[in-house]
Design an enzyme around this catalytic site. Structure first.
Site, PDB file in Angstrom:
ATOM      1  N   CYS A  82       6.329   9.887 -20.516  1.00 57.42           N
ATOM      2  CA  CYS A  82       7.079   9.560 -19.445  1.00 57.42           C
ATOM      3  C   CYS A  82       6.597   8.165 -19.433  1.00 57.42           C
ATOM      4  O   CYS A  82       6.787   6.878 -19.542  1.00 57.42           O
ATOM      5  CB  CYS A  82       7.156   9.602 -18.226  1.00 57.42           C
ATOM      6  N   CYS A  85       1.382   7.428 -15.579  1.00 52.44           N
ATOM      7  CA  CYS A  85       0.295   7.465 -14.916  1.00 52.44           C
ATOM      8  C   CYS A  85      -0.472   7.605 -16.661  1.00 52.44           C
ATOM      9  O   CYS A  85      -0.684   8.556 -16.824  1.00 52.44           O
ATOM     10  CB  CYS A  85       0.654   9.281 -14.758  1.00 52.44           C
ATOM     11  N   GLN A 301       4.269  -1.370   1.170  1.00 51.67           N
ATOM     12  CA  GLN A 301       3.320  -0.893   0.336  1.00 51.67           C
ATOM     13  C   GLN A 301       3.846   0.688  -0.427  1.00 51.67           C
ATOM     14  O   GLN A 301       3.818   1.450   0.627  1.00 51.67           O
ATOM     15  CB  GLN A 301       1.868  -0.830   1.044  1.00 51.67           C
ATOM     16  N   GLU A 351       6.548 -17.380   3.019  1.00 47.22           N
ATOM     17  CA  GLU A 351       7.323 -16.432   1.938  1.00 47.22           C
ATOM     18  C   GLU A 351       8.675 -16.894   0.947  1.00 47.22           C
ATOM     19  O   GLU A 351       9.438 -18.006   1.778  1.00 47.22           O
ATOM     20  CB  GLU A 351       7.449 -14.860   2.397  1.00 47.22           C
ATOM     21  N   CYS A 427      -3.798  -8.643  -6.885  1.00 44.92           N
ATOM     22  CA  CYS A 427      -2.807  -7.208  -7.727  1.00 44.92           C
ATOM     23  C   CYS A 427      -3.632  -7.423  -9.160  1.00 44.92           C
ATOM     24  O   CYS A 427      -2.961  -7.093 -10.198  1.00 44.92           O
ATOM     25  CB  CYS A 427      -1.526  -7.039  -7.993  1.00 44.92           C
TER      26      CYS A 427
END
Length: 469
Positions: A82, A85, A301, A351, A427
């Site tokens: 997949c 992870c 989030q 924004e 991030c």
């Protein structure tokens, strides 16, 4: 090095560190870097080269010669296929070590910073089932493994509901289980597929752009209430209503069920009309006394508990006394802005997405925060000299840009604004380091705090505090 069936195989490569996008890094005897997918630091492998560049090889594992002491058994049966992870086979403590090292190295090498405090990475309390939102795709041509293909077995029904295979948008892995979102997520997804197959509902054909069922999104809040969103390629009213009624009866946790008819080439819903079939069409979320309305298009989030820790640390870094003017760039739906507003005199959020600004204003009113003002526009265009002239000077600036970081014009305007403190949430510590390097003549980097929002992956957030020299 030896050649095998046209492939170059590099033998006995000792992998010593982690690199970008979760690869393990080693070197050949000649000193050339080898980036190996599917391995973990500490492994000794024979690596099959996929791409040969002038300075490095990209490879995958042909054979594990010696297993790393940091290896663990992946929990998910789909691990390695997949692609979601990639670090399930790496002990969590080592995941944190490598994430911390990555952030530190980016700040030092790309940013050129030397004298700053690095706080220990903030690990996630939950290492599995931490996501509150998952999106799955329907397909009438599920991904077949190499083993299945070589078996020459006749696979009749190939309907699938799951994830896109990395790099192959038209290929969908049929998920039996997923360890990212707590149940009833798995039960709902499996029940949808079972019902759809049993009742002959047509799964989407990505290549031909035909079919009925297109995507499924599952969202939950911290109270255990669920939202289900279906994207349908066309409307089949009878089938749609029977499917929805079946789900609502089977899963009383579903607080609201919504859908849209999307016959575009892509499955983005942001320009689509979403219809509420059951419930209010949104969920409510609470964060330290603040209320947020989460709709099908809302950004929020995905790791709720760790996001709360991120906001708490951001407020701690800002160290507000109650009389400060705070700017919040890339404010999104105003979550951070409102989180710090209770400790500030005034907060100004900017924004580029109008829907996000509408939500920010709605949330501020909902939370009784009269000291928040929000503006919509492309950051490099709206955050200009005129804006600075017409608004009060910032004491503290918080910025949380997308992965690409800030436009150079935005950095230049921050330097003109000249706040006493900057709290930079990112991030992507590489672009964060690049941006902060442009401020070095005017700001001192005091400290950084890596935050792990996404266990079992290579992704890591970082908070940095800069103070005016």
């Amino acid at each position: 090095m030896k050649r095998k069936s046209k492939n170059i195989v590099l033998e006995n490569i000792k992998l010593v560190s982690a690199g970008a996008k979760g690869v393990a890094v080693g070197r050949t005897e000649e000193g050339k870097t080898v980036l190996v997918s599917g391995a973990v630091p500490g492994d000794v492998v024979n690596a099959r080269v996929k791409k040969s560049k002038s300075k490095y090889f990209e490879a995958d594992v042909a054979e594990i010669v010696e297993r790393s002491p940091f290896r663990v058994e992946p929990k998910c049966i789909h691990f390695g296929v997949c692609g979601g992870c990639k670090w399930q086979n790496l002990a969590y403590e080592k995941q944190l070590d490598f994430k911390q090292d990555e952030v530190f190295n980016h700040i030092k090498r790309i940013g050129g910073f030397e004298d700053f405090e690095t706080l220990p990475i903030l690990g996630s309390e939950e290492q599995y089932f931490y996501r509150n939102k998952m999106e799955f795709s329907f397909s009438n041509a599920r991904w077949l493994t190499q083993y299945e293909i070589s078996s020459e077995e006749n696979f009749g029904n190939r309907d699938a509901l799951g994830f896109h295979i990395p790099g192959m948008w038209s290929k969908i892995l049929d998920l039996k289980e997923c360890w990212l979102q707590e149940d009833p997520s798995n039960f709902i997804r499996l029940a949808v597929k079972q019902y759809a197959v049993a009742n002959g509902l047509e799964f989407f054909d990505v290549k031909e752009q035909t079919g009925f069922l297109r995507t499924l999104m599952l969202r939950q809040n911290s109270k255990g209430e669920w939202m289900v969103l279906f994207q349908l390629f066309r409307d089949e009213k009878e089938h749609r209503e029977k499917l929805f009624d079946f789900l609502l009866k089977e899963f009383p946790q579903i607080k609201t069920l919504v859908y849209c008819i999307n016959s575009k080439q892509n499955d983005s819903i942001y320009d689509q009309h979403v219809v509420t079939y059951s419930g209010d069409g949104f969920l409510m979320e609470e964060m330290d006394g603040l209320q947020f309305k989460i709709g099908p298009k809302s950004f929020f989030q995905t790791n709720y508990k760790q996001a709360l820790e991120l906001y708490r640390k951001t407020l701690e870094f800002a160290d507000l006394k109650g009389n400060e003017i705070v700017y919040d760039l890339y404010t999104g739906t105003g979550t951070i802005a409102q989180y710090v507003a209770r400790n500030a005199k005034q907060v100004i959020g900017i924004e580029s997405v109008q829907e996000a600004i509408n939500a920010a204003k709605e949330h501020a009113e909902l939370n009784g925060l009269s000291n928040c003002t929000f503006y919509c526009g492309d950051m490099k265009d709206i955050f200009n000299d005129e804006f600075l002239a017409n608004h009060p000077k910032a004491d503290v600036l918080i910025t949380d840009p997308p992965r690409d970081g800030m436009h150079q014009k935005v950095v230049e305007q921050i330097l003109k604004l000249s706040p006493e403190k900057i709290v930079y949430v990112s991030c992507n510590s590489a672009t964060q380091a690049r941006d902060m390097a442009l401020m070095k003549e005017h700001y001192r980097l005091v400290k950084i705090l890596p935050v792990d929002m996404f266990p079992q992956t290579h992704h890591v957030e970082n908070i940095a505090l800069l103070v005016k020299i």
